[in-house]
Scaffold this motif. Structure first.
Motif, PDB file in Angstrom:
ATOM      1  N   LYS A  88       0.823  -1.211   0.000  1.00  9.74           N
ATOM      2  CA  LYS A  88       0.000   0.000   0.000  1.00  9.74           C
ATOM      3  C   LYS A  88       0.860   1.264   0.000  1.00  9.74           C
ATOM      4  O   LYS A  88       0.543   2.244  -0.656  1.00  9.74           O
ATOM      5  N   HIS A  89       1.965   1.226   0.764  1.00  4.73           N
ATOM      6  CA  HIS A  89       2.818   2.404   0.914  1.00  4.73           C
ATOM      7  C   HIS A  89       4.196   2.110   0.335  1.00  4.73           C
ATOM      8  O   HIS A  89       4.829   1.131   0.713  1.00  4.73           O
ATOM      9  N   ILE A  90       4.645   2.967  -0.583  1.00  3.37           N
ATOM     10  CA  ILE A  90       5.971   2.814  -1.176  1.00  3.37           C
ATOM     11  C   ILE A  90       6.930   3.652  -0.341  1.00  3.37           C
ATOM     12  O   ILE A  90       6.864   4.876  -0.343  1.00  3.37           O
ATOM     13  N   LEU A 143      13.936  -2.297  -3.125  1.00  7.25           N
ATOM     14  CA  LEU A 143      12.703  -2.270  -3.902  1.00  7.25           C
ATOM     15  C   LEU A 143      12.768  -1.166  -4.954  1.00  7.25           C
ATOM     16  O   LEU A 143      12.416  -1.388  -6.115  1.00  7.25           O
ATOM     17  N   LEU A 144      13.239   0.008  -4.575  1.00 10.17           N
ATOM     18  CA  LEU A 144      13.303   1.134  -5.503  1.00 10.17           C
ATOM     19  C   LEU A 144      14.275   0.877  -6.652  1.00 10.17           C
ATOM     20  O   LEU A 144      14.029   1.294  -7.779  1.00 10.17           O
ATOM     21  N   ARG A 156       3.389   7.327  -9.866  1.00  6.32           N
ATOM     22  CA  ARG A 156       3.586   8.651  -9.255  1.00  6.32           C
ATOM     23  C   ARG A 156       4.135   8.512  -7.845  1.00  6.32           C
ATOM     24  O   ARG A 156       5.063   9.228  -7.453  1.00  6.32           O
ATOM     25  N   LYS A 157       3.598   7.569  -7.075  1.00  9.00           N
ATOM     26  CA  LYS A 157       4.107   7.322  -5.718  1.00  9.00           C
ATOM     27  C   LYS A 157       5.558   6.860  -5.763  1.00  9.00           C
ATOM     28  O   LYS A 157       6.373   7.267  -4.938  1.00  9.00           O
ATOM     29  N   ALA A 161       8.908   8.629  -4.144  1.00 13.18           N
ATOM     30  CA  ALA A 161       9.766   7.879  -3.217  1.00 13.18           C
ATOM     31  C   ALA A 161      11.216   7.881  -3.699  1.00 13.18           C
ATOM     32  O   ALA A 161      12.134   8.070  -2.898  1.00 13.18           O
ATOM     33  N   ILE A 162      11.420   7.713  -4.987  1.00 10.66           N
ATOM     34  CA  ILE A 162      12.783   7.719  -5.537  1.00 10.66           C
ATOM     35  C   ILE A 162      13.411   9.101  -5.392  1.00 10.66           C
ATOM     36  O   ILE A 162      14.576   9.231  -5.013  1.00 10.66           O
ATOM     37  N   LYS A 163      12.635  10.139  -5.657  1.00 14.52           N
ATOM     38  CA  LYS A 163      13.150  11.503  -5.521  1.00 14.52           C
ATOM     39  C   LYS A 163      13.510  11.813  -4.072  1.00 14.52           C
ATOM     40  O   LYS A 163      14.538  12.443  -3.801  1.00 14.52           O
ATOM     41  N   ARG A 164      12.691  11.350  -3.134  1.00 10.67           N
ATOM     42  CA  ARG A 164      13.000  11.554  -1.711  1.00 10.67           C
ATOM     43  C   ARG A 164      14.274  10.817  -1.322  1.00 10.67           C
ATOM     44  O   ARG A 164      15.107  11.348  -0.592  1.00 10.67           O
ATOM     45  N   ALA A 165      14.412   9.593  -1.802  1.00 11.24           N
ATOM     46  CA  ALA A 165      15.614   8.801  -1.499  1.00 11.24           C
ATOM     47  C   ALA A 165      16.859   9.472  -2.066  1.00 11.24           C
ATOM     48  O   ALA A 165      17.921   9.443  -1.442  1.00 11.24           O
TER      49      ALA A 165
END
Length: 68
Positions: A14-16, A23-24, A48-49, A53-57
């Motif tokens: 549910k949450h990426i 995983l990314l 989009r999620k 997540a990738i941009k935050r990482a």
């Protein structure tokens, strides 16, 4: 041509999480660029999620922006 199932729907994710680097990395090409939905089979909402997540990482220096 077989339809691809969304990886996240298939595995009931549910949450990426941006901290889940392994995983990314599955959704990045060898140059650390995001793979397209056509290649991965991920739904638009999850794509989009995933991008967020990738941009935050990347900002947190967990993932590289580019690979050498």
């Amino acid at each position: 041509m077989a339809n691809k199932q969304c990886f996240f729907s298939q595995n009931n994710i549910k949450h990426i999480d941006y901290k889940d680097v392994e995983l990314l990395k599955k959704f990045l090409n060898p140059h650390a660029r995001l793979l397209s939905r056509k290649k991965t089979g991920v739904t638009a909402k999850n794509q989009r999620k995933l991008a967020v997540a990738i941009k935050r990482a990347r900002i947190m220096a967990i993932l590289p922006f580019v690979t050498p």
